[in-house]
Design a protein around this motif. Structure first.
Motif, PDB file in Angstrom:
ATOM      1  N   ALA A   2       1.510  -0.771  -0.421  1.00 39.27           N
ATOM      2  CA  ALA A   2      -0.063   0.200  -0.165  1.00 39.27           C
ATOM      3  C   ALA A   2       0.848   1.063  -0.225  1.00 39.27           C
ATOM      4  O   ALA A   2       1.963   1.292   0.563  1.00 39.27           O
ATOM      5  N   TYR A   3       0.787   2.400  -0.179  1.00 35.17           N
ATOM      6  CA  TYR A   3       1.128   3.809  -1.206  1.00 35.17           C
ATOM      7  C   TYR A   3       0.483   4.988   0.175  1.00 35.17           C
ATOM      8  O   TYR A   3      -0.537   4.793  -0.654  1.00 35.17           O
ATOM      9  N   ALA A   4       1.179   6.150   0.442  1.00 39.21           N
ATOM     10  CA  ALA A   4       0.188   6.825   0.547  1.00 39.21           C
ATOM     11  C   ALA A   4       0.318   7.958  -0.719  1.00 39.21           C
ATOM     12  O   ALA A   4       1.550   8.177  -1.197  1.00 39.21           O
ATOM     13  N   VAL A  18      -4.386   6.406   0.404  1.00 39.68           N
ATOM     14  CA  VAL A  18      -3.976   4.999   0.605  1.00 39.68           C
ATOM     15  C   VAL A  18      -4.621   4.350   0.123  1.00 39.68           C
ATOM     16  O   VAL A  18      -5.836   4.184  -0.448  1.00 39.68           O
ATOM     17  N   ILE A  19      -3.975   3.822  -1.396  1.00 41.68           N
ATOM     18  CA  ILE A  19      -3.993   2.940  -1.963  1.00 41.68           C
ATOM     19  C   ILE A  19      -3.744   1.695  -1.742  1.00 41.68           C
ATOM     20  O   ILE A  19      -2.600   1.368  -1.251  1.00 41.68           O
ATOM     21  N   ASP A  20      -4.204   0.561  -1.908  1.00 44.18           N
ATOM     22  CA  ASP A  20      -3.938  -0.686  -1.849  1.00 44.18           C
ATOM     23  C   ASP A  20      -3.328  -1.681  -3.173  1.00 44.18           C
ATOM     24  O   ASP A  20      -2.564  -0.658  -3.743  1.00 44.18           O
ATOM     25  N   THR A  50       0.803   7.928   5.645  1.00 42.43           N
ATOM     26  CA  THR A  50       1.654   7.250   5.398  1.00 42.43           C
ATOM     27  C   THR A  50       1.988   6.285   6.026  1.00 42.43           C
ATOM     28  O   THR A  50       2.235   4.812   6.552  1.00 42.43           O
ATOM     29  N   ALA A  51       1.238   6.729   7.797  1.00 39.33           N
ATOM     30  CA  ALA A  51       1.351   5.019   9.213  1.00 39.33           C
ATOM     31  C   ALA A  51       0.202   4.373   8.614  1.00 39.33           C
ATOM     32  O   ALA A  51       0.430   3.246   8.642  1.00 39.33           O
ATOM     33  N   ARG A 108       3.972   6.502  14.024  1.00 40.54           N
ATOM     34  CA  ARG A 108       3.040   4.797  13.335  1.00 40.54           C
ATOM     35  C   ARG A 108       2.397   4.406  14.408  1.00 40.54           C
ATOM     36  O   ARG A 108       1.081   4.406  13.999  1.00 40.54           O
ATOM     37  N   LEU A 109       2.712   3.702  15.541  1.00 41.35           N
ATOM     38  CA  LEU A 109       1.863   3.854  17.052  1.00 41.35           C
ATOM     39  C   LEU A 109       0.231   4.595  17.050  1.00 41.35           C
ATOM     40  O   LEU A 109      -0.756   4.211  17.117  1.00 41.35           O
TER      41      LEU A 109
END
Length: 394
Positions: A2-4, A18-20, A50-51, A108-109
């Motif tokens: 996946a990408y931002a 976000v795309i898979d 992004t996370a 990220r968390l």
């Protein structure tokens, strides 16, 4: 994976989604981002996207993307381990060459937990309840009588945590470092009194150094926001706006006024003169509401300066050996606050100047400055006790 992805919808303002792995928008993440786009700054949306892109990539690698709404604590633990190991494997005995910092892992968390808390509140997805059953973490100490301003009930904390090494002191640029950065951009020619180099870049970094502003705040300035003293003290108005062409925004949309010195005022006048001359040569109209920091040497001419351009400039300066390794524009802010506190400026004044919502934020970040000064003074403790008379009965 996946990408931002940066997108520009019909509204004209760039944002992120976000795309898979099939190049389709990840609906649960898009719903969460859309619900907050009017509240968050574009940089916050990008960071959270992004996370969550990393999280979705991890689920895809595990073959569990279709079970995103049923994740367990063990899955999140595996995700943090996967991030720590360079997004290659979950378990490794060898430290990854590109291991992220604990601060990055915590960010990220935090994004992941925020996503699932929203999903629990809106769509009844129960994941957050599994992640937030731990006892509340001990909060940093607050100022005296701070409890009178607000009473906040303890919040549940995450069962998954990131161990961080103690770092009391933010990174700083020393005076010679700051001067090297400024001179690396432009210097005056002693013979012609003209600037040699990029005057705009020197002015940009000079503003960061003298005001302690965030980069986004400076990039969002317009010409009218810099008010010359005319016999008084010059100042810069930090004005929250949502229509800046470069997407720059003031954090928390809090306005404030920052007074500046005569040297920066003089540099502003010289930069504006240079900017207006370039605009006249190109036949472009400049008004008081025009962006202050703009492209002067490349297309689109007089377009608002972007954050990416500044990052590129910083990288170029670092490659020339200018400044300490790894420095960023935000180091100017840390240096500014530290210098003010070392000079004895009250912490509440520094807090107002930096635009912190609470003075405790300033103390948490820069309290070591005053603490060090007090501890150094205590080193001469004999001077304090010289007048003591310890004889019995005296």
């Amino acid at each position: 994976m996946a990408y931002a992805l940066a997108v520009r919808p019909s509204s004209g303002r760039r944002t992120w989604t976000v795309i898979d792995c099939s190049h389709r928008t990840v609906a649960p993440i898009e719903g969460w981002l859309e619900a907050h786009r009017t509240v968050w700054s574009p940089n916050t949306v990008r960071g959270y996207a992004t996370a969550l892109a990393h999280w979705w990539s991890f689920l895809e690698l595990r073959g569990e993307a279709d079970r995103w709404d049923d994740a367990e604590v063990s899955t999140v633990l595996g995700f943090v381990s996967w991030l720590r190991n360079g997004r290659t494997v979950e378990h490794s005995l060898v430290t990854a060459d590109t291991e992220p910092s604990p601060h990055t892992l915590e960010a990220r968390l935090a994004a992941l937990i925020s996503f699932y808390r929203w999903q629990e509140a809106v769509t009844a997805v129960p994941v957050a309840g599994r992640l937030l059953r731990g006892a509340p973490r001990r909060k940093p100490a607050r100022g005296l009588l701070a409890h009178l301003s607000a009473r906040v009930a303890p919040q549940p904390s995450s069962l998954v945590r990131v161990r961080r090494t103690r770092q009391d002191r933010p990174p700083l640029l020393l005076p010679n470092d700051i001067q090297a950065v400024l001179d690396g951009c432009a210097v005056p020619d002693p013979d012609t009194a003209e600037w040699v180099g990029n005057l705009r870049d020197r002015f940009l970094f000079a503003v960061l150094a003298e005001t302690g502003c965030r980069l986004g705040e400076v990039l969002g300035l317009r010409i009218a926001d810099f008010v010359m003293g005319r016999g008084g003290t010059a100042y810069i108005e930090i004005v929250p706006r949502e229509d800046n062409d470069n997407g720059a925004r003031v954090k928390m949309m809090r306005p404030r006024r920052i007074y500046v010195g005569a040297d920066l005022e003089r540099l502003f006048a010289e930069y504006i003169t240079h900017m207006v001359c370039r605009a006249t040569e190109s036949g472009v109209m400049v008004t008081a509401e025009s962006a202050l920091l703009v492209n002067l040497d490349r297309a689109p001419l007089l377009a608002a300066l972007s954050e990416g351009t500044v990052r590129t400039k910083v990288t170029a300066l670092r490659r020339k050996g200018i400044g300490p390794p790894g420095w960023t524009p935000h180091w100017f802010r840390h240096s500014h606050a530290t210098a003010l506190l070392l000079a004895g400026t009250p912490d509440w004044v520094v807090s107002r100047r930096l635009g912190h919502a609470h003075v405790q934020t300033t103390l948490d970040l820069y309290g070591w400055v005053c603490e060090d000064a007090a501890l150094r003074a205590a080193a001469d403790w004999r001077a304090f006790t010289a007048g003591w008379d310890l004889r019995l009965g005296r």
